[in-house]
Design an enzyme around this catalytic site. Structure first.
Site, PDB file in Angstrom:
ATOM      1  N   GLU A   1       0.603  -1.385  -0.007  1.00  0.00           N
ATOM      2  CA  GLU A   1      -0.056  -0.058  -0.166  1.00  0.00           C
ATOM      3  C   GLU A   1       0.836   1.216   0.020  1.00  0.00           C
ATOM      4  OE1 GLU A   1      -2.175  -0.946   3.741  1.00  0.00           O
ATOM      5  OE2 GLU A   1      -3.313  -2.559   2.688  1.00  0.00           O
TER       6      GLU A   1
ATOM      7  N   LEU B   1      -6.079  -1.222  -0.461  1.00  0.00           N
ATOM      8  CA  LEU B   1      -6.102  -1.597   0.877  1.00  0.00           C
ATOM      9  C   LEU B   1      -6.600  -2.739   0.942  1.00  0.00           C
ATOM     10  CD1 LEU B   1      -6.655   1.762   2.771  1.00  0.00           C
ATOM     11  CD2 LEU B   1      -4.906   0.957   1.729  1.00  0.00           C
TER      12      LEU B   1
ATOM     13  N   GLU C   1      -5.219  -6.243   2.542  1.00  0.00           N
ATOM     14  CA  GLU C   1      -3.770  -7.053   2.972  1.00  0.00           C
ATOM     15  C   GLU C   1      -4.162  -8.518   2.682  1.00  0.00           C
ATOM     16  OE1 GLU C   1      -5.271  -4.730   4.740  1.00  0.00           O
ATOM     17  OE2 GLU C   1      -3.571  -3.206   5.131  1.00  0.00           O
TER      18      GLU C   1
ATOM     19  N   PHE D   1       1.788  -1.391   8.632  1.00  0.00           N
ATOM     20  CA  PHE D   1       2.005  -1.537  10.122  1.00  0.00           C
ATOM     21  C   PHE D   1       2.026  -3.146  10.197  1.00  0.00           C
ATOM     22  CE2 PHE D   1       1.042   2.849   9.486  1.00  0.00           C
ATOM     23  CZ  PHE D   1       2.019   3.449  10.469  1.00  0.00           C
TER      24      PHE D   1
ATOM     25  N   ASP E   1       0.725  -4.238  12.718  1.00  0.00           N
ATOM     26  CA  ASP E   1      -0.633  -4.271  13.310  1.00  0.00           C
ATOM     27  C   ASP E   1      -1.629  -4.660  12.322  1.00  0.00           C
ATOM     28  OD1 ASP E   1      -0.296  -1.971  15.676  1.00  0.00           O
ATOM     29  OD2 ASP E   1       1.104  -1.916  14.067  1.00  0.00           O
ATOM     30  N   PHE E   2      -1.621  -4.603  11.096  1.00  0.00           N
ATOM     31  CA  PHE E   2      -2.265  -4.848   9.997  1.00  0.00           C
ATOM     32  C   PHE E   2      -2.232  -6.018   9.267  1.00  0.00           C
ATOM     33  CE2 PHE E   2      -1.970  -0.038   8.255  1.00  0.00           C
ATOM     34  CZ  PHE E   2      -2.552   0.499   9.345  1.00  0.00           C
TER      35      PHE E   2
ATOM     36  N   HIS F   1      -1.353   1.037  15.605  1.00  0.00           N
ATOM     37  CA  HIS F   1      -0.118   1.435  14.774  1.00  0.00           C
ATOM     38  C   HIS F   1       0.945   1.518  15.771  1.00  0.00           C
ATOM     39  CE1 HIS F   1      -3.692   2.873  12.591  1.00  0.00           C
ATOM     40  NE2 HIS F   1      -2.877   3.099  11.410  1.00  0.00           N
TER      41      HIS F   1
END
Lengths: 325, 324
Positions: B29, B58, B60, B83, B85-86, B129
């Site tokens: 991204e 977007l 993932e 990140f 986190d994703f 994040h």
């Protein structure tokens, strides 16, 4: 050979494959009920015209991704029933050396990029393979099989959108057999003609009678031509039905006997036999001969599988990561 | 030797690999014209074009899935997840597909792919994040996990990651991108599973990763003045983990403290101390200690965030507790 002879040759080969799927799956059911095959098994009986109709329109070097109901795709793409049966019995000679089983039977050497136990998960993998083919400027394509229930997975949405924006050579094939395990399609989506979803992504979607080999094959051929020419993905929705339950042992309380009988009257194999007889490609004695030959081939597969060694216990630790590199 | 940043070190490898290897491509991204959220791919889209430096939606799931699919047919994709986190938006692809395909299909394919992602707090980016999730996927067999702490290591380890024929998770700490260090101009590879002794010492072994290596180094300077000689080991890869270097150090110091920014409970430190307890029990003279983030989501307010993330004082106290 004339063009018509070539077609007839292809139809005969396709017919043999459909019968092979039916006889193989029937044998799997028998062995499972005798407790000789372990783990969840999802039979392809009733849906043969989809896998065979689609794969007959593909080239040998094209790729496919398969599903948890994947035995039919493997046979249609040219898989070896001996290694399939050995895998189902957890033998060392099986396609996955006994580590995969029914839901993961796959043959990378003939372009099957996996059969998948996670519904919908093969779609982004197909898109990645399609992207690789585009980068390599190859004219191969990827066909991505998934079911009606998978259509509600986020992975399928992401994959279709990605294939669309990059004009990837991916043929999406939705095998719409009307049920996700026990849940009917009407219960889980408003628009039950799933091909309509293609419009939202900006590529064509077509619905066919998935129990009619000729309709599946002819439509796929046209779509494959488009996909191969670089004009981006297409969605083919094949309406079909599984004669058996979701997996072996499914009590099928969610559907009526009448519904099952109605679909059995639309069984793709007798329909193809009738059409091939009408076209004078096949007669009754040839049908019997083909069935006998395939019964024998499946017998041999079962014998091969039973005679094959178990994987050694120390093999459990191999095949995870490549040692070199 | 010249000094370049951690970001520039990573960029050099991506640039080099795109140049020499037609099978390598990048996807992620905002990695295109923008050059990525942290600027690692700056200029590469302009240099190599859309197809090889692919800006994605977007998505993932599809990024990880597409990298996996492309690798399965012979490409060497390098995906960026903005990140860590994703990462778990793509949890199924990672855990059930990428990690399992080779084994589950009985060695029918290889998956040479790298997933670069960003860990770490310190920027008030709050709970979604700021995490350090490198331990989560280290639990899943089928990945290699890399966590560089210096520009030199970042370059050599990313080179190895792209050359590796397995799925590699590559964790970059966001607070390190601007850090400068000596990095040779030429390309070099650092083998996986070889820890680096960042500081030699004889009194206590500190095993630290990512930014915690630098915090620990500063603490070690402070402790030196108190007469405590700290050895600091950076494993550099969590999978494979170089226990030999760690155990050899413990044979000398008889004490060990593990420091990471991941949450304390069930973190990478738990694995390392468990292995030390198992494999080096006879050499230990003090309880094994761990320092990690407190077991709460990372809060935004700067003073709360720094309270949750291990600080030099926390590392200092942990070392003192085993030395005294």
């Amino acid at each position: 050979m004339t063009g018509k002879d070539e077609d007839n040759q292809l139809f005969l080969e396709a017919y043999r494959k459909m019968v092979k799927i039916r006889i193989f799956e029937t044998r799997v059911l028998y062995l499972f009920l005798q407790n000789l095959i372990r783990g969840p098994v999802h039979l392809y009986i009733g849906e043969e015209a989809v896998a065979v109709g689609v794969c007959s329109a593909l080239r040998k070097d094209d790729y496919i991704t398969s599903t948890h109901r994947g035995h039919g795709h493997c046979i249609a793409k040219g898989g070896d029933v001996r290694r399939m049966m050995a895998e189902l019995l957890g033998k060392k000679t099986g396609y996955c050396k006994g580590k995969g089983g029914s839901m993961h039977i796959t043959d990378l050497s003939i372009g099957i990029l996996g059969a998948n136990g996670i519904v919908g998960a093969g779609t982004p993998i197909a898109v990645g393979a399609g992207y690789a083919l585009k980068l390599k400027k190859s004219d191969q394509i990827v066909t991505c099989f998934f079911g009606d229930a998978a259509a509600n997975q986020g992975s399928v949405h992401e994959a279709m959108n990605m294939a669309a924006i990059w004009d990837l050579p991916v043929l999406f094939v939705c095998e719409n057999n009307l049920y996700g395990i026990s849940t009917g399609l009407r219960e889980v989506t408003r628009v039950t003609d799933l091909a309509k979803r293609a419009e939202g992504y900006g590529f064509p979607g077509i619905t066919v009678d998935g129990n009619n080999f000729f309709e599946v094959y002819e439509t796929t051929r046209e779509m494959v031509e488009r996909v191969r020419s670089g004009r981006g993905p297409v969605l083919l929705e094949a309406k079909t039905y599984r004669h058996e339950g979701h997996d072996i042992g499914d009590p099928c309380v969610y559907r009526t006997k009448e519904e099952v009988e109605e679909w059995k009257r639309k069984d793709p194999i007798p329909r193809m036999e009738k059409e091939l007889q009408y076209r004078k490609v096949l007669n009754q004695s040839e049908i019997s001969m083909i069935r006998t030959q395939i019964e024998q081939e499946v017998d041999e597969a079962v014998e091969f599988a039973f005679a094959s060694p178990e994987p050694a216990k120390d093999e459990v630790l191999s095949d995870l990561l490549m040692r070199e590199g | 030797m010249r000094q370049i940043s951690y970001r520039e070190a990573l960029h050099e490898v991506l640039d080099y690999e795109l140049q020499i290897n037609p099978d390598v491509f990048l996807l992620g991204e905002d990695i295109g014209p923008l050059g990525g959220a942290f600027g690692v791919t700056t200029g590469l889209w302009q240099k190599y074009g859309n197809e090889r430096v692919r800006n994605t939606p977007l998505s993932e799931i599809a990024i990880v899935g597409a990298a996996t699919g492309a690798a399965s047919v012979g490409m060497r994709p390098v995906a960026e997840i903005m990140f860590c986190d994703f990462l778990f938006v793509a949890g199924d692809q990672l855990i059930n597909q990428t990690a399992k395909m080779r084994y589950m299909f009985g060695d029918q394919c290889q998956l040479p792919l790298v997933i670069r992602t960003v860990i770490g707090a310190g920027q008030s980016a709050a709970a979604q994040h700021s995490q350090s999730l490198e331990g989560l996927l280290a639990h899943i067999p089928g990945f290699k996990s890399v966590i560089p702490s210096t520009p030199y290591d970042a370059k050599g380890l990313l080179k190895t990651a792209i050359e590796d024929n397995n799925p590699v998770l590559f964790y970059e700490h966001k607070s390190l991108y601007n850090m400068k260090g000596e990095v040779p101009e030429e390309m070099y590879s650092i083998p996986f599973g070889v820890a680096d002794v960042k500081r030699k010492g004889k009194d206590v072994t500190v095993i630290a990763t990512a930014e915690m290596v630098h915090k620990s180094l500063r603490v070690a300077d402070r402790l030196q003045k108190e007469g405590i000689d700290v050895e600091i080991i950076d494993p550099r890869t969590l999978v494979p983990l170089d226990m030999d270097t760690i155990i050899n150090s413990v044979k000398k110091t008889h004490k060990a403290v593990v420091v990471h920014e991941a949450h304390l409970s069930y973190g990478p430190g738990a694995e390392i101390v468990a292995r030390l307890a198992d494999e080096a029990f006879d050499y230990l003279d003090a309880p094994l200690k761990r320092v990690g983030a407190k077991d709460v989501p990372i809060p935004m307010a700067p003073h709360l965030e720094s309270f949750v993330i291990p600080q030099e004082e926390d590392i200092y106290k942990a070392i003192k507790s085993v030395v005294d």
